[in-house]
Design a protein around this motif. Structure first.
Motif, PDB file in Angstrom:
ATOM      1  N   ALA A 135       0.819  -1.215   0.000  1.00 26.30           N
ATOM      2  CA  ALA A 135       0.000   0.000   0.000  1.00 26.30           C
ATOM      3  C   ALA A 135       0.853   1.266   0.000  1.00 26.30           C
ATOM      4  CB  ALA A 135      -0.933   0.002   1.215  1.00 26.30           C
ATOM      5  N   TYR A 136       1.957   1.255   0.752  1.00 28.09           N
ATOM      6  CA  TYR A 136       2.727   2.491   0.906  1.00 28.09           C
ATOM      7  C   TYR A 136       3.877   2.607  -0.088  1.00 28.09           C
ATOM      8  CZ  TYR A 136       5.045   6.454   3.057  1.00 28.09           C
ATOM      9  OH  TYR A 136       5.611   7.677   3.265  1.00 28.09           O
ATOM     10  N   PHE A 137       4.648   1.528  -0.268  1.00 33.23           N
ATOM     11  CA  PHE A 137       5.845   1.621  -1.093  1.00 33.23           C
ATOM     12  C   PHE A 137       5.654   1.075  -2.504  1.00 33.23           C
ATOM     13  CE2 PHE A 137       7.673   1.395   3.251  1.00 33.23           C
ATOM     14  CZ  PHE A 137       8.327   2.615   3.250  1.00 33.23           C
ATOM     15  N   GLY A 138       4.644   0.248  -2.708  1.00 30.35           N
ATOM     16  CA  GLY A 138       4.410  -0.279  -4.043  1.00 30.35           C
ATOM     17  C   GLY A 138       4.946  -1.683  -4.250  1.00 30.35           C
ATOM     18  N   THR A 139       4.602  -2.234  -5.411  1.00 24.44           N
ATOM     19  CA  THR A 139       4.921  -3.625  -5.714  1.00 24.44           C
ATOM     20  C   THR A 139       6.418  -3.881  -5.734  1.00 24.44           C
ATOM     21  OG1 THR A 139       2.916  -3.748  -7.048  1.00 24.44           O
ATOM     22  CG2 THR A 139       4.541  -5.493  -7.363  1.00 24.44           C
ATOM     23  N   ARG A 140       7.200  -2.982  -6.345  1.00 21.12           N
ATOM     24  CA  ARG A 140       8.636  -3.201  -6.453  1.00 21.12           C
ATOM     25  C   ARG A 140       9.287  -3.253  -5.087  1.00 21.12           C
ATOM     26  NH1 ARG A 140      12.164   0.941  -9.902  1.00 21.12           N
ATOM     27  NH2 ARG A 140      10.940   0.018 -11.576  1.00 21.12           N
ATOM     28  N   ALA A 141       8.861  -2.378  -4.169  1.00 29.70           N
ATOM     29  CA  ALA A 141       9.459  -2.363  -2.832  1.00 29.70           C
ATOM     30  C   ALA A 141       9.198  -3.676  -2.105  1.00 29.70           C
ATOM     31  CB  ALA A 141       8.907  -1.190  -2.019  1.00 29.70           C
ATOM     32  N   VAL A 142       7.995  -4.229  -2.282  1.00 30.96           N
ATOM     33  CA  VAL A 142       7.688  -5.520  -1.652  1.00 30.96           C
ATOM     34  C   VAL A 142       8.629  -6.586  -2.181  1.00 30.96           C
ATOM     35  CG1 VAL A 142       5.959  -7.328  -1.417  1.00 30.96           C
ATOM     36  CG2 VAL A 142       5.278  -4.950  -1.216  1.00 30.96           C
ATOM     37  N   GLN A 143       8.835  -6.605  -3.499  1.00 27.13           N
ATOM     38  CA  GLN A 143       9.714  -7.607  -4.096  1.00 27.13           C
ATOM     39  C   GLN A 143      11.151  -7.423  -3.622  1.00 27.13           C
ATOM     40  OE1 GLN A 143       8.947  -6.864  -8.228  1.00 27.13           O
ATOM     41  NE2 GLN A 143       7.079  -8.095  -8.256  1.00 27.13           N
ATOM     42  N   ASP A 144      11.620  -6.167  -3.546  1.00 26.90           N
ATOM     43  CA  ASP A 144      13.005  -5.903  -3.149  1.00 26.90           C
ATOM     44  C   ASP A 144      13.253  -6.232  -1.682  1.00 26.90           C
ATOM     45  OD1 ASP A 144      13.482  -5.061  -5.710  1.00 26.90           O
ATOM     46  OD2 ASP A 144      13.368  -2.912  -5.248  1.00 26.90           O
ATOM     47  N   SER A 145      12.255  -5.998  -0.824  1.00 24.07           N
ATOM     48  CA  SER A 145      12.450  -6.156   0.618  1.00 24.07           C
ATOM     49  C   SER A 145      12.019  -7.519   1.137  1.00 24.07           C
ATOM     50  CB  SER A 145      11.660  -5.067   1.368  1.00 24.07           C
ATOM     51  OG  SER A 145      12.091  -3.779   0.978  1.00 24.07           O
ATOM     52  N   ARG A 146      11.295  -8.281   0.338  1.00 23.16           N
ATOM     53  CA  ARG A 146      10.748  -9.552   0.813  1.00 23.16           C
ATOM     54  C   ARG A 146      11.851 -10.523   1.241  1.00 23.16           C
ATOM     55  NH1 ARG A 146       7.139 -10.660  -3.099  1.00 23.16           N
ATOM     56  NH2 ARG A 146       5.298 -10.080  -1.881  1.00 23.16           N
ATOM     57  N   GLY A 147      12.906 -10.622   0.443  1.00 24.36           N
ATOM     58  CA  GLY A 147      13.983 -11.538   0.787  1.00 24.36           C
ATOM     59  C   GLY A 147      14.618 -11.199   2.121  1.00 24.36           C
ATOM     60  N   LEU A 148      14.925  -9.909   2.332  1.00 24.06           N
ATOM     61  CA  LEU A 148      15.534  -9.483   3.593  1.00 24.06           C
ATOM     62  C   LEU A 148      14.616  -9.778   4.770  1.00 24.06           C
ATOM     63  CD1 LEU A 148      17.679  -7.957   5.243  1.00 24.06           C
ATOM     64  CD2 LEU A 148      16.495  -5.827   4.655  1.00 24.06           C
ATOM     65  N   PHE A 149      13.345  -9.453   4.629  1.00 21.58           N
ATOM     66  CA  PHE A 149      12.396  -9.641   5.722  1.00 21.58           C
ATOM     67  C   PHE A 149      12.280 -11.116   6.106  1.00 21.58           C
ATOM     68  CE2 PHE A 149       7.984 -10.547   7.050  1.00 21.58           C
ATOM     69  CZ  PHE A 149       7.956  -9.816   8.217  1.00 21.58           C
ATOM     70  N   TYR A 150      12.094 -11.983   5.118  1.00 21.57           N
ATOM     71  CA  TYR A 150      11.878 -13.394   5.431  1.00 21.57           C
ATOM     72  C   TYR A 150      13.165 -14.109   5.821  1.00 21.57           C
ATOM     73  CZ  TYR A 150       7.054 -13.001   3.985  1.00 21.57           C
ATOM     74  OH  TYR A 150       5.735 -12.632   3.901  1.00 21.57           O
ATOM     75  N   ARG A 151      14.307 -13.654   5.306  1.00 21.72           N
ATOM     76  CA  ARG A 151      15.581 -14.266   5.730  1.00 21.72           C
ATOM     77  C   ARG A 151      15.800 -14.082   7.225  1.00 21.72           C
ATOM     78  NH1 ARG A 151      17.960 -11.886   1.202  1.00 21.72           N
ATOM     79  NH2 ARG A 151      19.041 -10.379   2.520  1.00 21.72           N
ATOM     80  N   ILE A 152      15.427 -12.900   7.725  1.00 18.56           N
ATOM     81  CA  ILE A 152      15.583 -12.633   9.154  1.00 18.56           C
ATOM     82  C   ILE A 152      14.439 -13.255   9.945  1.00 18.56           C
ATOM     83  CG2 ILE A 152      15.755 -10.826  10.913  1.00 18.56           C
ATOM     84  CD1 ILE A 152      16.940  -9.008   8.780  1.00 18.56           C
ATOM     85  N   SER A 153      13.217 -13.079   9.438  1.00 16.93           N
ATOM     86  CA  SER A 153      12.027 -13.480  10.203  1.00 16.93           C
ATOM     87  C   SER A 153      11.919 -14.985  10.392  1.00 16.93           C
ATOM     88  CB  SER A 153      10.761 -12.963   9.508  1.00 16.93           C
ATOM     89  OG  SER A 153      10.733 -11.555   9.510  1.00 16.93           O
ATOM     90  N   VAL A 154      12.437 -15.761   9.437  1.00 19.58           N
ATOM     91  CA  VAL A 154      12.291 -17.209   9.554  1.00 19.58           C
ATOM     92  C   VAL A 154      12.968 -17.743  10.816  1.00 19.58           C
ATOM     93  CG1 VAL A 154      14.348 -17.767   8.183  1.00 19.58           C
ATOM     94  CG2 VAL A 154      12.441 -19.388   8.282  1.00 19.58           C
ATOM     95  N   TRP A 155      14.054 -17.086  11.239  1.00 19.80           N
ATOM     96  CA  TRP A 155      14.749 -17.537  12.455  1.00 19.80           C
ATOM     97  C   TRP A 155      13.904 -17.286  13.701  1.00 19.80           C
ATOM     98  CZ3 TRP A 155      19.218 -20.284  12.237  1.00 19.80           C
ATOM     99  CH2 TRP A 155      19.895 -20.290  11.024  1.00 19.80           C
ATOM    100  N   PHE A 156      13.067 -16.246  13.665  1.00 17.90           N
ATOM    101  CA  PHE A 156      12.183 -15.964  14.798  1.00 17.90           C
ATOM    102  C   PHE A 156      10.868 -16.741  14.709  1.00 17.90           C
ATOM    103  CE2 PHE A 156      14.589 -11.876  14.470  1.00 17.90           C
ATOM    104  CZ  PHE A 156      15.281 -11.999  15.656  1.00 17.90           C
ATOM    105  N   PHE A 157      10.431 -16.989  13.483  1.00 15.75           N
ATOM    106  CA  PHE A 157       9.085 -17.530  13.284  1.00 15.75           C
ATOM    107  C   PHE A 157       9.028 -19.053  13.345  1.00 15.75           C
ATOM    108  CE2 PHE A 157       5.901 -19.253  10.315  1.00 15.75           C
ATOM    109  CZ  PHE A 157       4.750 -18.756  10.888  1.00 15.75           C
ATOM    110  N   ALA A 158      10.077 -19.710  12.833  1.00  9.17           N
ATOM    111  CA  ALA A 158       9.946 -21.132  12.527  1.00  9.17           C
ATOM    112  C   ALA A 158       9.954 -22.051  13.744  1.00  9.17           C
ATOM    113  CB  ALA A 158      11.057 -21.561  11.558  1.00  9.17           C
ATOM    114  N   TYR A 159      10.613 -21.657  14.841  1.00 15.17           N
ATOM    115  CA  TYR A 159      10.836 -22.633  15.904  1.00 15.17           C
ATOM    116  C   TYR A 159       9.537 -23.142  16.526  1.00 15.17           C
ATOM    117  CZ  TYR A 159      12.583 -25.107  19.934  1.00 15.17           C
ATOM    118  OH  TYR A 159      12.838 -26.083  20.852  1.00 15.17           O
TER     119      TYR A 159
END
Length: 221
Positions: A135-159
């Motif tokens: 909604a705020y940054f647009g489709t490209r920003a989601v694609q660019d930031s998705r990898g960074l977000f999930y690479r970090i978040s998986v360590w907190f989320f998965a256990y």
């Protein structure tokens, strides 16, 4: 450049669709299309929102004698936008770490409620990232930031979900076993998932050919 040309240039430079910009400004896509066709101008509040969104002045938007922003200015705006994106990612990752802490506390005190609160916070963080960034940054920003977000978040989320799934499977095992086996197998599966996800999301994805995106039609925006 007139206002219509400047708006189209700024929107395309940020990788926003007309729907993205319309959602951010809380107007219809048709309104954005009319602005870019030059058949209408936004009112004062929307001009201010547009200037803040793209980091330019209202005078620049309305003054036809003002040329396209120089490269240095574009780089500064792009850096500012990326800084905002990184700050938003870090904020959401912080929410994921809080969710992980709730899950660990819940397991330590044997409180299923705390575990489920942690999982709920994880889910809220993912939804906030996907919906908020779009909604705020647009489709490209989601694609660019998705990898960074999930690479970090998986360590907190998965256990927590991994531990719950592995524990449920061990309960089906008919013979007595050491608790260490449950903990060890859950940890092993957790690490494998996290490492695989991190490596997978770190690998560069092939860029789409620009020809895949049809040229902008001013009649449609």
């Amino acid at each position: 450049m007139n206002f219509a040309e400047k708006l189209l240039h700024l929107r395309k430079r940020e990788g926003l669709s007309q729907e993205d910009l319309a959602a951010h400004l809380e107007v219809s896509r048709q309104a954005v299309s009319r602005w870019e066709m030059g058949t209408a101008l936004p009112d004062a509040p929307n001009l201010l929102r547009i200037s803040k969104r793209f980091g330019v002045t209202v005078d620049f938007l309305l003054n036809d004698s003002e040329p396209e922003p120089p490269d240095a200015a574009e780089d500064q705006i792009s850096r500012y936008t990326k800084q905002k994106q990184q700050a938003a990612v870090l904020l959401l990752v912080g929410m994921q770490s809080l969710a992980c802490l709730c899950g660990l506390i819940g397991r330590f005190i044997q409180s299923e409620l705390m575990v489920w609160i942690g999982l709920t916070l994880n889910l809220v963080g993912v939804i906030a990232f996907e919906a908020g960034f779009l909604a705020y940054f647009g489709t490209r920003a989601v694609q660019d930031s998705r990898g960074l977000f999930y690479r970090i978040s998986v360590w907190f989320f998965a256990y927590s979900p991994v531990h719950m799934a592995v524990t449920a499977l061990w309960r089906l095992y008919p013979r007595p076993h050491l608790a260490f086996l449950e903990w060890g197998s859950a940890l092993t599966v957790y690490l494998l998932i996290c490492v695989f996800t991190s490596v997978r999301l770190t690998a560069p994805s092939p860029k789409k050919d620009e020809k895949e995106s049809p040229p902008v039609n001013h009649a449609e925006g």
